[in-house]
Design a protein around this motif. Structure first.
Motif, PDB file in Angstrom:
ATOM      1  N   VAL A  18       0.840  -1.191   0.000  1.00 54.19           N
ATOM      2  CA  VAL A  18       0.000   0.000   0.000  1.00 54.19           C
ATOM      3  C   VAL A  18       0.877   1.243   0.000  1.00 54.19           C
ATOM      4  N   PHE A  19       0.536   2.192  -0.869  1.00 51.71           N
ATOM      5  CA  PHE A  19       1.245   3.469  -0.961  1.00 51.71           C
ATOM      6  C   PHE A  19       0.225   4.590  -0.888  1.00 51.71           C
ATOM      7  N   LYS A  20       0.693   5.731  -0.407  1.00 54.59           N
ATOM      8  CA  LYS A  20      -0.136   6.937  -0.387  1.00 54.59           C
ATOM      9  C   LYS A  20       0.471   7.930  -1.370  1.00 54.59           C
ATOM     10  N   ALA A  21      -0.338   8.417  -2.305  1.00 50.96           N
ATOM     11  CA  ALA A  21       0.077   9.421  -3.288  1.00 50.96           C
ATOM     12  C   ALA A  21      -1.175   9.977  -3.943  1.00 50.96           C
ATOM     13  N   PHE A  22      -1.014  11.013  -4.729  1.00 54.24           N
ATOM     14  CA  PHE A  22      -2.104  11.593  -5.527  1.00 54.24           C
ATOM     15  C   PHE A  22      -3.262  12.112  -4.679  1.00 54.24           C
ATOM     16  N   ASN A  23      -2.992  12.556  -3.464  1.00 51.54           N
ATOM     17  CA  ASN A  23      -4.100  13.031  -2.641  1.00 51.54           C
ATOM     18  C   ASN A  23      -4.014  14.508  -2.280  1.00 51.54           C
ATOM     19  N   HIS A  24      -2.883  15.156  -2.491  1.00 47.86           N
ATOM     20  CA  HIS A  24      -2.737  16.524  -1.977  1.00 47.86           C
ATOM     21  C   HIS A  24      -2.743  17.583  -3.082  1.00 47.86           C
ATOM     22  N   THR A  25      -3.642  17.397  -4.018  1.00 48.14           N
ATOM     23  CA  THR A  25      -3.860  18.392  -5.057  1.00 48.14           C
ATOM     24  C   THR A  25      -5.263  18.199  -5.618  1.00 48.14           C
ATOM     25  N   GLY A  26      -5.689  19.110  -6.450  1.00 47.47           N
ATOM     26  CA  GLY A  26      -7.040  19.041  -6.982  1.00 47.47           C
ATOM     27  C   GLY A  26      -7.114  18.431  -8.366  1.00 47.47           C
ATOM     28  N   SER A  27      -8.325  18.274  -8.845  1.00 51.52           N
ATOM     29  CA  SER A  27      -8.535  17.598 -10.123  1.00 51.52           C
ATOM     30  C   SER A  27      -7.928  18.372 -11.296  1.00 51.52           C
ATOM     31  N   MET A  28      -7.909  19.706 -11.222  1.00 54.35           N
ATOM     32  CA  MET A  28      -7.295  20.485 -12.309  1.00 54.35           C
ATOM     33  C   MET A  28      -5.808  20.151 -12.435  1.00 54.35           C
ATOM     34  N   ASN A  29      -5.152  19.982 -11.301  1.00 56.25           N
ATOM     35  CA  ASN A  29      -3.730  19.650 -11.324  1.00 56.25           C
ATOM     36  C   ASN A  29      -3.502  18.194 -11.715  1.00 56.25           C
ATOM     37  N   MET A  30      -4.447  17.335 -11.407  1.00 58.72           N
ATOM     38  CA  MET A  30      -4.312  15.947 -11.837  1.00 58.72           C
ATOM     39  C   MET A  30      -4.372  15.892 -13.360  1.00 58.72           C
ATOM     40  N   ALA A  31      -5.204  16.744 -13.949  1.00 59.62           N
ATOM     41  CA  ALA A  31      -5.335  16.777 -15.407  1.00 59.62           C
ATOM     42  C   ALA A  31      -4.142  17.468 -16.063  1.00 59.62           C
ATOM     43  N   LYS A  32      -3.548  18.460 -15.378  1.00 64.43           N
ATOM     44  CA  LYS A  32      -2.442  19.215 -15.968  1.00 64.43           C
ATOM     45  C   LYS A  32      -1.457  19.651 -14.871  1.00 64.43           C
ATOM     46  N   LEU A  79       0.498  13.386   4.823  1.00 65.61           N
ATOM     47  CA  LEU A  79       0.056  13.669   3.464  1.00 65.61           C
ATOM     48  C   LEU A  79      -1.446  13.962   3.438  1.00 65.61           C
ATOM     49  N   GLU A  80      -2.196  13.274   4.272  1.00 63.41           N
ATOM     50  CA  GLU A  80      -3.630  13.544   4.362  1.00 63.41           C
ATOM     51  C   GLU A  80      -3.877  14.945   4.908  1.00 63.41           C
ATOM     52  N   ASN A  81      -3.052  15.388   5.862  1.00 63.96           N
ATOM     53  CA  ASN A  81      -3.154  16.761   6.361  1.00 63.96           C
ATOM     54  C   ASN A  81      -2.759  17.769   5.291  1.00 63.96           C
ATOM     55  N   LEU A  82      -1.777  17.430   4.476  1.00 65.71           N
ATOM     56  CA  LEU A  82      -1.394  18.313   3.371  1.00 65.71           C
ATOM     57  C   LEU A  82      -2.559  18.463   2.391  1.00 65.71           C
ATOM     58  N   ALA A  83      -3.307  17.403   2.183  1.00 68.40           N
ATOM     59  CA  ALA A  83      -4.496  17.479   1.336  1.00 68.40           C
ATOM     60  C   ALA A  83      -5.518  18.430   1.945  1.00 68.40           C
ATOM     61  N   MET A  84      -5.684  18.362   3.257  1.00 65.75           N
ATOM     62  CA  MET A  84      -6.623  19.264   3.924  1.00 65.75           C
ATOM     63  C   MET A  84      -6.162  20.716   3.808  1.00 65.75           C
ATOM     64  N   LEU A  85      -4.849  20.946   3.852  1.00 65.01           N
ATOM     65  CA  LEU A  85      -4.326  22.298   3.655  1.00 65.01           C
ATOM     66  C   LEU A  85      -4.636  22.784   2.244  1.00 65.01           C
ATOM     67  N   ALA A  90      -7.616  26.359  -1.224  1.00 65.17           N
ATOM     68  CA  ALA A  90      -8.424  26.479  -2.441  1.00 65.17           C
ATOM     69  C   ALA A  90      -9.809  27.043  -2.153  1.00 65.17           C
ATOM     70  N   LEU A  91     -10.452  26.574  -1.099  1.00 61.77           N
ATOM     71  CA  LEU A  91     -11.849  26.931  -0.850  1.00 61.77           C
ATOM     72  C   LEU A  91     -12.038  28.022   0.203  1.00 61.77           C
ATOM     73  N   LYS A  92     -11.417  27.854   1.347  1.00 60.72           N
ATOM     74  CA  LYS A  92     -11.625  28.808   2.448  1.00 60.72           C
ATOM     75  C   LYS A  92     -10.840  30.100   2.245  1.00 60.72           C
ATOM     76  N   GLN A  93      -9.640  29.972   1.717  1.00 64.44           N
ATOM     77  CA  GLN A  93      -8.809  31.162   1.484  1.00 64.44           C
ATOM     78  C   GLN A  93      -9.039  31.734   0.078  1.00 64.44           C
ATOM     79  N   MET A  94      -9.915  31.071  -0.671  1.00 61.12           N
ATOM     80  CA  MET A  94     -10.327  31.546  -1.992  1.00 61.12           C
ATOM     81  C   MET A  94      -9.191  31.609  -3.015  1.00 61.12           C
ATOM     82  N   TRP A  95      -8.208  30.729  -2.897  1.00 61.02           N
ATOM     83  CA  TRP A  95      -7.136  30.678  -3.887  1.00 61.02           C
ATOM     84  C   TRP A  95      -7.643  30.090  -5.199  1.00 61.02           C
TER      85      TRP A  95
END
Length: 108
Positions: A18-32, A79-85, A90-95
């Motif tokens: 089991v590995f953890k990856a691909f969780n600390h970014t959004g779908s736009m970044n997953m696409a590009k 890494l899960e906390n980094l995803a929450m950051l 993105a949402l609360k700080q309106m980035w």
């Protein structure tokens, strides 16, 4: 288990890799994940099977990210906390979703 990834590992059993990856970014970044000028977003990866990490890193590179070893699976909670950051920024700080994390490492 301190993280979702560790919980999955416990459910999967001792033979699972089991590995953890691909969780600390959004779908736009997953696409590009390429931000131009050869600036790829970083993707932190953690897992306990060091022999398999190069294969996981290849998947990360093939997806367009720059892989970085974040250590054993016990680091997954961080890494899960980094995803929450990322979500907070993105949402609360309106980035918005058009940003990502980049690891910079000095040589030497």
């Amino acid at each position: 288990a301190n993280s979702g990834a560790e919980k999955i590992a416990s459910w999967a059993g001792p033979q699972a890799k089991v590995f953890k990856a691909f969780n600390h970014t959004g779908s736009m970044n997953m696409a590009k994940p390429d931000y131009g000028n050869d600036q790829k977003l970083s993707m932190l990866v953690c897992g306990d099977d060091n022999a398999m990490k190069p294969q996981v890193f290849k998947i990360v590179r093939d997806a367009g990210f720059e892989p970085f070893d974040a250590g054993p699976l016990s680091a997954a909670a961080m890494l899960e906390n980094l995803a929450m950051l990322w979500i907070h920024l993105a949402l609360k700080q309106m980035w918005g979703a058009n940003f990502g994390f980049k690891v910079l490492k000095r040589s030497g």
